[in-house]
Design a protein around this motif. Structure first.
Motif, PDB file in Angstrom:
ATOM      1  N   ARG A 183       0.836  -1.210   0.000  1.00 21.06           N
ATOM      2  CA  ARG A 183       0.000   0.000   0.000  1.00 21.06           C
ATOM      3  C   ARG A 183       0.870   1.259   0.000  1.00 21.06           C
ATOM      4  O   ARG A 183       0.508   2.281  -0.596  1.00 21.06           O
ATOM      5  CB  ARG A 183      -0.920  -0.002   1.214  1.00 21.06           C
ATOM      6  CG  ARG A 183      -2.124  -0.916   1.058  1.00 21.06           C
ATOM      7  CD  ARG A 183      -2.869  -1.081   2.385  1.00 21.06           C
ATOM      8  NE  ARG A 183      -3.318   0.228   2.887  1.00 21.06           N
ATOM      9  CZ  ARG A 183      -4.462   0.813   2.564  1.00 21.06           C
ATOM     10  NH1 ARG A 183      -5.290   0.209   1.724  1.00 21.06           N
ATOM     11  NH2 ARG A 183      -4.804   1.967   3.076  1.00 21.06           N
ATOM     12  N   ASP A 184       2.010   1.191   0.653  1.00 20.62           N
ATOM     13  CA  ASP A 184       2.905   2.345   0.696  1.00 20.62           C
ATOM     14  C   ASP A 184       3.697   2.508  -0.601  1.00 20.62           C
ATOM     15  O   ASP A 184       3.884   3.626  -1.092  1.00 20.62           O
ATOM     16  CB  ASP A 184       3.885   2.204   1.871  1.00 20.62           C
ATOM     17  CG  ASP A 184       3.202   2.351   3.219  1.00 20.62           C
ATOM     18  OD1 ASP A 184       2.106   2.942   3.268  1.00 20.62           O
ATOM     19  OD2 ASP A 184       3.755   1.852   4.222  1.00 20.62           O
ATOM     20  N   ARG A 185       4.152   1.385  -1.160  1.00 20.31           N
ATOM     21  CA  ARG A 185       5.111   1.454  -2.258  1.00 20.31           C
ATOM     22  C   ARG A 185       4.484   1.454  -3.656  1.00 20.31           C
ATOM     23  O   ARG A 185       5.065   2.013  -4.593  1.00 20.31           O
ATOM     24  CB  ARG A 185       6.109   0.297  -2.130  1.00 20.31           C
ATOM     25  CG  ARG A 185       7.004   0.426  -0.900  1.00 20.31           C
ATOM     26  CD  ARG A 185       7.934  -0.769  -0.744  1.00 20.31           C
ATOM     27  NE  ARG A 185       8.796  -0.943  -1.902  1.00 20.31           N
ATOM     28  CZ  ARG A 185       9.716  -1.913  -2.009  1.00 20.31           C
ATOM     29  NH1 ARG A 185       9.861  -2.784  -1.007  1.00 20.31           N
ATOM     30  NH2 ARG A 185      10.471  -2.018  -3.085  1.00 20.31           N
ATOM     31  N   CYS A 186       3.320   0.835  -3.806  1.00 23.30           N
ATOM     32  CA  CYS A 186       2.718   0.749  -5.151  1.00 23.30           C
ATOM     33  C   CYS A 186       2.478   2.117  -5.785  1.00 23.30           C
ATOM     34  O   CYS A 186       2.830   2.330  -6.966  1.00 23.30           O
ATOM     35  CB  CYS A 186       1.413  -0.057  -5.102  1.00 23.30           C
ATOM     36  SG  CYS A 186       1.688  -1.847  -5.057  1.00 23.30           S
ATOM     37  N   PRO A 187       1.874   3.084  -5.081  1.00 20.24           N
ATOM     38  CA  PRO A 187       1.673   4.402  -5.719  1.00 20.24           C
ATOM     39  C   PRO A 187       2.988   5.054  -6.144  1.00 20.24           C
ATOM     40  O   PRO A 187       3.044   5.717  -7.193  1.00 20.24           O
ATOM     41  CB  PRO A 187       0.981   5.211  -4.612  1.00 20.24           C
ATOM     42  CG  PRO A 187       0.344   4.200  -3.725  1.00 20.24           C
ATOM     43  CD  PRO A 187       1.285   3.040  -3.726  1.00 20.24           C
ATOM     44  N   GLN A 188       4.036   4.865  -5.350  1.00 21.28           N
ATOM     45  CA  GLN A 188       5.329   5.478  -5.676  1.00 21.28           C
ATOM     46  C   GLN A 188       5.962   4.840  -6.913  1.00 21.28           C
ATOM     47  O   GLN A 188       6.700   5.491  -7.644  1.00 21.28           O
ATOM     48  CB  GLN A 188       6.284   5.326  -4.490  1.00 21.28           C
ATOM     49  CG  GLN A 188       5.788   5.964  -3.197  1.00 21.28           C
ATOM     50  CD  GLN A 188       6.657   5.586  -2.007  1.00 21.28           C
ATOM     51  OE1 GLN A 188       7.704   4.970  -2.164  1.00 21.28           O
ATOM     52  NE2 GLN A 188       6.220   5.955  -0.814  1.00 21.28           N
ATOM     53  N   GLU A 189       5.664   3.546  -7.154  1.00 27.09           N
ATOM     54  CA  GLU A 189       6.311   2.835  -8.260  1.00 27.09           C
ATOM     55  C   GLU A 189       5.378   2.621  -9.446  1.00 27.09           C
ATOM     56  O   GLU A 189       5.683   1.853 -10.362  1.00 27.09           O
ATOM     57  CB  GLU A 189       6.854   1.497  -7.764  1.00 27.09           C
ATOM     58  CG  GLU A 189       7.851   1.676  -6.606  1.00 27.09           C
ATOM     59  CD  GLU A 189       8.731   0.458  -6.401  1.00 27.09           C
ATOM     60  OE1 GLU A 189       8.914  -0.313  -7.371  1.00 27.09           O
ATOM     61  OE2 GLU A 189       9.246   0.290  -5.290  1.00 27.09           O
ATOM     62  N   GLY A 190       4.220   3.287  -9.423  1.00 24.97           N
ATOM     63  CA  GLY A 190       3.317   3.230 -10.574  1.00 24.97           C
ATOM     64  C   GLY A 190       2.635   1.898 -10.772  1.00 24.97           C
ATOM     65  O   GLY A 190       2.315   1.514 -11.908  1.00 24.97           O
TER      66      GLY A 190
END
Length: 498
Positions: free
Chosen positions: A106-113
Motif C-alpha cells: 500500500r505504501d510502495r505501489c503508488p510510488q512505483e506506478g
C-alpha cells in the motif's frame, strides 16, 4: 497497461468460507504468488490444478520477519512490472489483518506506478469470534505476539494475540502477560480455528502457555476481558478513576477538602519516606512508599482537573515530551559518549527552552534555579555548587577547614554575648561552612546527615533495650548510666555492622 497487483485473502482455512470473488481470481490468475504454502487452502488449489509460487524460501534466507516482508514486497513489485497480466498475491486470512506485506505494498505501489487492488477474505478473527464465543463490541484489541508490550494491555478488553508461531514466541507472550496478569489466570490457545480435523482449543493457566507443543502459523492466544479488581488495580487507568471518585461528591470528605496548600506537607513527607526505604532491603516497602508519593501527584493533578487547569494526562504528556526533547542522544541524532556529555546536552537544551519562553539565560542570576523549598543543607549545597561553577570557591581543603573553625569561634562569641539573634545567625554560618566542607570532600551533606540520624536512632534504641532488660525506665536512670550504655552501643553496633 499499468502494472497491477491483486491481493486476495485465503480465509481462515475452511473452503466453505472462501468468497466466490476470491476463488474466481485464483482460478483466473496467470501468475499466482502465495506468501506461504503452509495454509489449509493450498490443498484445494492443488486439487483443482491451480499453479502457484510461494515465498516460503525467503523465510530461510533472511534473519528477521521485517527483512522477509520487504523482500516479498520487492519481488511482487518487480513481477508486476515484468508481467502484462495482473499478479495475484494470496495471503492467509484477510489482506488487511496482520499482513505486513500488504501494508508495504500500500505504501510502495503508488510510488512505483503499480495499481493495487485488495479483495477481502475471511479473517482468523471471524473464526475467533465464532469458536471462542465473545462479542468484540464488549471491547476488543488485536495484538502482535512477536512485538507484545505490557503497555498495550488492558484487562477490560478482550485481547487476541496473533502470530504466536512457536513455543519461543509463546514464552515471550507469557512473560509479558505476567507483568499485568496473575500467573494462574485462565487463557485460551486456539489452533486452526474453524478448520475441520485441525482445530484445537486449549484452556490453560497462563503459566503453562509455553508448555504446549502444537503452535503454528494458525495459532492465537485469547485473554478474556475482566472487571476483576485484582486485574484492574494493576492499571494506571484504575488509579486515575479511584482518585477521581475520592474527590467526587460521593467520595471521601477528607479528600474533597484538600487543596494544593493543605497537601504541601504531605508531598514532602511522602518523598522523605521514599528516601528512607532506599537504605532498607525491603522492595515491598519501597513499592508501597512510592505508591504513597504517586498518590500525592494524582491528587494535585485531580484538583487542577476539577478547576480546568490540567489533567494528569497533561502531566504525563509534558513529561514524555520533555524527556524525548532533552535526550537527543537517545531519541535523536546528537551524540553523547558519557554521562558528562549527556548532562551538557541537557543543560544546553534547558537554556534554549528558556530563550523560547522569552527568558534570556544571560540575565538570570547564577544562583537561579535552586528551589526555595529545599531543605537547608541541600539548598546550601546547591547554591555553593552554582557559585563554584563560576570560580567563586576556595582552592584548598585547608582553607575550608579554617573557615569552619572561624565560624565555630564566632558561635562561641555569640553564646558568650547571650544574644539569641547573633547565636542563630552565627550557627547558620557554621552550618553553611560545614556544607562547604562536605562539598570539598565530595560528600552529599543530606546523606551524611541521614547517616548520622540513623546511627543516633540505633544507638539510642540500644540504650532503651538495655534499660528494659534491667527492668528500668528513663526515670530510674541517670545521664552517667546512659552515657555508659551509649559507649557500649558504639562498640556493639560497630561489631554487628562488621
Amino acid at each position: 497497461m499499468q502494472p497491477q497487483i491483486i491481493v486476495v485473502g485465503l480465509g481462515s482455512g475452511d473452503p466453505d468460507q472462501l468468497t466466490l470473488g476470491v476463488w474466481k481470481q485464483l482460478q483466473a490468475a496467470d501468475k499466482l504468488c502465495l506468501r506461504t504454502d503452509r495454509h489449509p487452502m493450498v490443498a484445494m488449489l492443488q486439487a483443482n490444478g491451480i499453479g502457484y509460487e510461494s515465498f516460503d524460501a525467503l523465510y530461510e534466507r533472511h534473519d528477521s520477519f521485517e527483512e522477509v516482508y520487504e523482500a516479498i514486497a520487492g519481488d511482487l513489485l518487480a513481477a508486476a512490472k515484468a508481467s502484462s497480466a495482473p499478479v495475484v498475491y494470496a495471503v492467509p486470512g484477510h489482506p488487511m489483518v496482520a499482513e505486513k506485506t500488504v501494508q508495504l505494498l500500500r505504501d510502495r505501489c503508488p510510488q512505483e506506478g503499480v495499481a493495487l487492488q485488495l479483495l477481502g477474505g475471511e479473517s482468523f478473527l471471524d473464526q475467533a469470534f465464532l469458536r471462542l464465543g465473545f462479542d468484540p463490541i464488549e471491547g476488543f484489541q488485536l495484538l502482535n505476539g512477536t512485538d507484545l508490550s505490557v503497555h498495550s494491555l488492558n484487562p477490560q478488553l478482550h485481547t487476541v494475540i496473533g502470530q504466536v508461531y512457536d513455543t519461543f514466541t509463546a514464552s515471550d507472550v507469557k512473560l509479558t502477560l505476567m507483568e499485568l496478569y496473575p500467573d494462574d489466570l485462565e487463557v485460551v490457545v486456539g489452533h486452526a480455528l474453524g478448520v475441520a480435523d485441525e482445530e484445537r482449543i486449549h484452556r490453560i493457566p497462563l503459566y503453562e502457555l509455553d508448555h504446549l507443543q502444537d503452535y503454528g502459523n494458525l495459532s492465537l492466544v485469547w485473554v478474556p476481558r475482566s472487571d476483576e479488581d485484582r486485574l484492574r488495580n494493576r492499571t494506571f487507568a484504575r488509579l486515575h478513576e479511584i482518585v477521581a471518585i475520592l474527590r467526587s461528591p460521593e467520595g471521601c470528605p477528607w479528600d474533597r477538602e484538600q487543596t494544593h496548600q493543605s497537601l504541601r506537607k504531605n508531598l514532602i513527607e511522602e518523598a522523605y519516606e521514599v528516601l528512607e526505604t532506599f537504605d532498607e532491603a525491603d522492595p515491598e516497602h519501597m513499592a508501597e512508599e512510592l505508591g504513597d508519593l504517586m498518590l500525592q501527584i494524582m491528587l494535585h493533578s485531580q484538583i487542577e482537573a476539577e478547576e480546568g487547569g490540567f489533567t494528569v494526562l497533561d502531566v504525563i504528556g509534558a513529561l514524555n515530551e520533555k524527556l524525548i526533547r532533552r535526550h537527543p542522544h537517545v531519541f535523536g541524532d546528537m551524540q553523547a559518549e558519557d554521562a558528562e556529555d549527556a548532562l551538557q546536552n541537557w543543560q544546553q537544551i534547558k537554556q534554549e527552552e528558556k530563550r523560547q519562553k522569552g527568558v534570556d539565560p544571560a540575565e538570570l542570576s547564577v544562583l537561579s534555579g535552586v528551589p526555595r523549598e529545599l531543605p537547608g543543607l541541600m539548598k546550601a549545597y546547591k547554591l555553593q555548587k552554582k557559585a563554584a561553577a563560576v570560580g567563586f570557591d576556595w582552592t584548598r581543603l585547608e582553607e575550608v577547614l579554617e573557615v569552619v573553625e572561624s565560624e565555630l569561634a564566632e558561635v562561641r562569641e555569640a553564646i558568650a554575648e547571650q544574644s539569641f539573634k547573633e547565636q542563630q545567625e552565627e550557627l547558620g554560618d557554621l552550618l553553611f561552612a560545614v556544607v562547604n566542607l562536605a562539598r570539598f570532600l565530595k560528600i552529599e551533606p543530606e546523606e551524611a546527615m541521614a547517616g548520622a540520624n540513623r546511627k543516633f536512632f540505633e544507638r539510642f534504641g540500644y540504650i532503651e533495650r538495655q534499660l528494659r532488660l534491667k527492668g528500668k525506665n528513663f526515670d530510674q536512670t541517670d545521664l552517667q548510666e546512659m552515657e555508659s550504655l551509649w559507649q557500649e552501643a558504639k562498640k556493639v553496633l560497630r561489631i554487628d555492622m562488621n
